[in-house]
Design an enzyme around this catalytic site. Structure first.
Site, PDB file in Angstrom:
ATOM      1  N   GLU A 175       0.825  -1.216   0.000  1.00  0.00           N
ATOM      2  CA  GLU A 175       0.000   0.000   0.000  1.00  0.00           C
ATOM      3  C   GLU A 175       0.860   1.267   0.000  1.00  0.00           C
ATOM      4  O   GLU A 175       1.152   1.826   1.054  1.00  0.00           O
ATOM      5  CB  GLU A 175      -0.941   0.022   1.216  1.00  0.00           C
ATOM      6  CG  GLU A 175      -1.851   1.255   1.225  1.00  0.00           C
ATOM      7  CD  GLU A 175      -2.739   1.369   2.469  1.00  0.00           C
ATOM      8  OE1 GLU A 175      -3.711   2.142   2.415  1.00  0.00           O
ATOM      9  OE2 GLU A 175      -2.449   0.705   3.476  1.00  0.00           O
ATOM     10  N   LYS A 212      -2.719  -2.020  -2.863  1.00  0.00           N
ATOM     11  CA  LYS A 212      -3.773  -1.152  -2.320  1.00  0.00           C
ATOM     12  C   LYS A 212      -3.368   0.276  -2.642  1.00  0.00           C
ATOM     13  O   LYS A 212      -2.357   0.770  -2.147  1.00  0.00           O
ATOM     14  CB  LYS A 212      -3.936  -1.364  -0.812  1.00  0.00           C
ATOM     15  CG  LYS A 212      -5.023  -0.473  -0.206  1.00  0.00           C
ATOM     16  CD  LYS A 212      -5.459  -0.924   1.179  1.00  0.00           C
ATOM     17  CE  LYS A 212      -6.479   0.054   1.760  1.00  0.00           C
ATOM     18  NZ  LYS A 212      -7.138  -0.418   2.980  1.00  0.00           N
TER      19      LYS A 212
END
EC number: 4.1.2.13
Length: 296
Positions: A175, A212
Site C-alpha cells: 500500500e 492497495k
C-alpha cells in the site's frame, strides 16, 4: 496458502473491509464511533473498547462473505477472540479472508514521501499470523509529492518486505498511498505505476502480491497493474474522500475494488440499537459493493 481463499480474493465479487486502525489512530476511531476519551483511562481499556466495536461489526449479520471478500485486522485484533474463536478463524468461517496489518507506522517525511518504519521481529509476527489462519498482510507507505526517485524508494522498500512475507507463505498487500491532496497527484500516479510495474516484472512466477492504491485521478490509470500476472487483486483506499465521493470515482475504474476503512464505518455509532447499527452497516456494505462490482 489456502487455494480456496486465493481464488476468492482473485476472482470473487465484493470488496475488502479494512478494520486495522492501530494504536495511534484508535482514539480517533473510537471518537468517530461515539466513545469519548473520558470513557477509558488507559491503553488496555481503550483496546478493549475498540475490540468491542470491531466485534460488533464482525458479528453483524450484514458483515458476511457474500459481499465482503476479506478483512484487514490490526495485530491486537488477530490475537483476540470473537465468540470463542480467534478473529481470523471467526472471519474464515464466515467466508471472509483474513489479512493482518504488519507495518509499524510511517517514518518522518523526507523528499516528499514517508517510508515505513523498520518492522522488528517480522518473522515472528508472520509465524503467529500463520498459526492464527491469516491469509495475507498489509503495509502502508505515504507519498505526498512528485519525486520520482523517492517514489521508487517507497516501492522498492515495499517489495523487499513483500518478498519476506511471500517466503513465509502469506500474500502481501502493498500500500503506497498517494495523498489525495497532493498537487501533482496524476503525475505521481504515473511514476508510481511505472515503479510498481518494474518491481512486478522482477517477481518469480510463484510470487504473488496485491496492491492497495489511492483511487487514481486519471480513470483506469492502473489497468496495466490490475492485469499483471503476479497481481492477485488491486484494491483502493478511500483516502479521506467521503463514502459517496469514493464510491463515485471507484465506480469509473474497471477491475478496481474497494478496501475502505473509515468510509465503511462512518455511519456507525456506539449508541445505536443493534437493528439501527446493522442497517447502517448493511447500507455502507451495499453501496461499496456496488461501486466495486457494477462499474459505470
Amino acid at each position: 496458502m489456502n487455494q480456496e481463499q486465493f481464488d476468492k480474493i482473485k476472482n470473487g465479487k465484493g470488496f475488502i473491509a479494512a478494520l486495522d486502525q492501530s494504536g495511534g489512530s484508535t482514539p480517533k476511531a473510537l471518537k468517530d464511533y461515539g466513545v469519548e476519551e473520558n470513557e477509558y483511562s488507559n491503553d488496555e481499556e481503550m483496546f478493549n473498547l475498540v475490540h468491542d466495536m470491531r466485534t460488533r461489526i464482525i458479528t453483524s449479520p450484514a458483515f458476511n462473505g457474500e459481499k465482503i471478500l476479506g478483512a484487514i485486522l490490526f495485530e491486537q485484533t488477530m490475537d483476540r477472540e470473537v465468540e470463542g474463536k480467534y478473529t481470523g478463524s471467526y472471519l474464515a468461517d464466515k467466508g471472509i479472508v483474513p489479512f493482518l496489518k504488519v507495518d509499524k507506522g510511517l517514518a518522518e517525511e523526507a523528499d516528499g514521501v514517508q517510508l515505513m518504519k523498520p518492522i522488528p521481529d517480522l518473522d515472528k509476527l508472520l509465524d503467529r499470523a500463520n498459526e492464527r489462519g491469516i491469509f495475507g498482510t498489509k503495509m502502508r507507505s505515504n507519498i505526498l509529492e512528485n519525486n520520482k526517485e523517492a517514489i521508487e524508494k517507497v516501492v522498492k522498500q515495499q517489495f523487499e518486505v513483500a518478498k519476506e512475507i511471500i517466503a513465509a507463505g502469506l500474500v502481501p498487500i502493498i500500500e503506497p498511498e498517494v495523498n489525495i491532496n497532493a498537487k501533482d497527484k496524476e503525475a505521481i500516479e504515473a511514476n508510481l505505476a511505472e515503479a510498481i510495474k518494474a518491481e512486478l516484472d522482477n517477481l518469480k512466477k510463484d510470487q504473488y502480491v496485491m496492491l492497495k492504491l489511492t483511487i487514481p485521478t486519471k480513470v483506469n490509470a492502473y489497468s496495466e497493474l490490475i492485469e499483471h500476472p503476479q497481481v492477485i487483486r488491486v484494491v483502493a483506499l478511500s483516502g479521506g474522500y467521503s463514502r459517496d465521493e469514493a464510491n463515485k470515482i471507484l465506480k469509473q475504474n474497471d477491475g478496481l475494488i474497494a478496501s475502505f476503512s473509515r468510509a465503511l464505518v462512518s455511519d456507525l455509532n456506539a449508541q445505536q440499537s443493534d437493528a439501527e447499527f446493522n442497517e447502517k452497516l448493511q447500507e455502507a456494505i451495499d453501496t461499496i459493493f456496488d461501486a466495486s462490482v457494477n462499474k459505470a
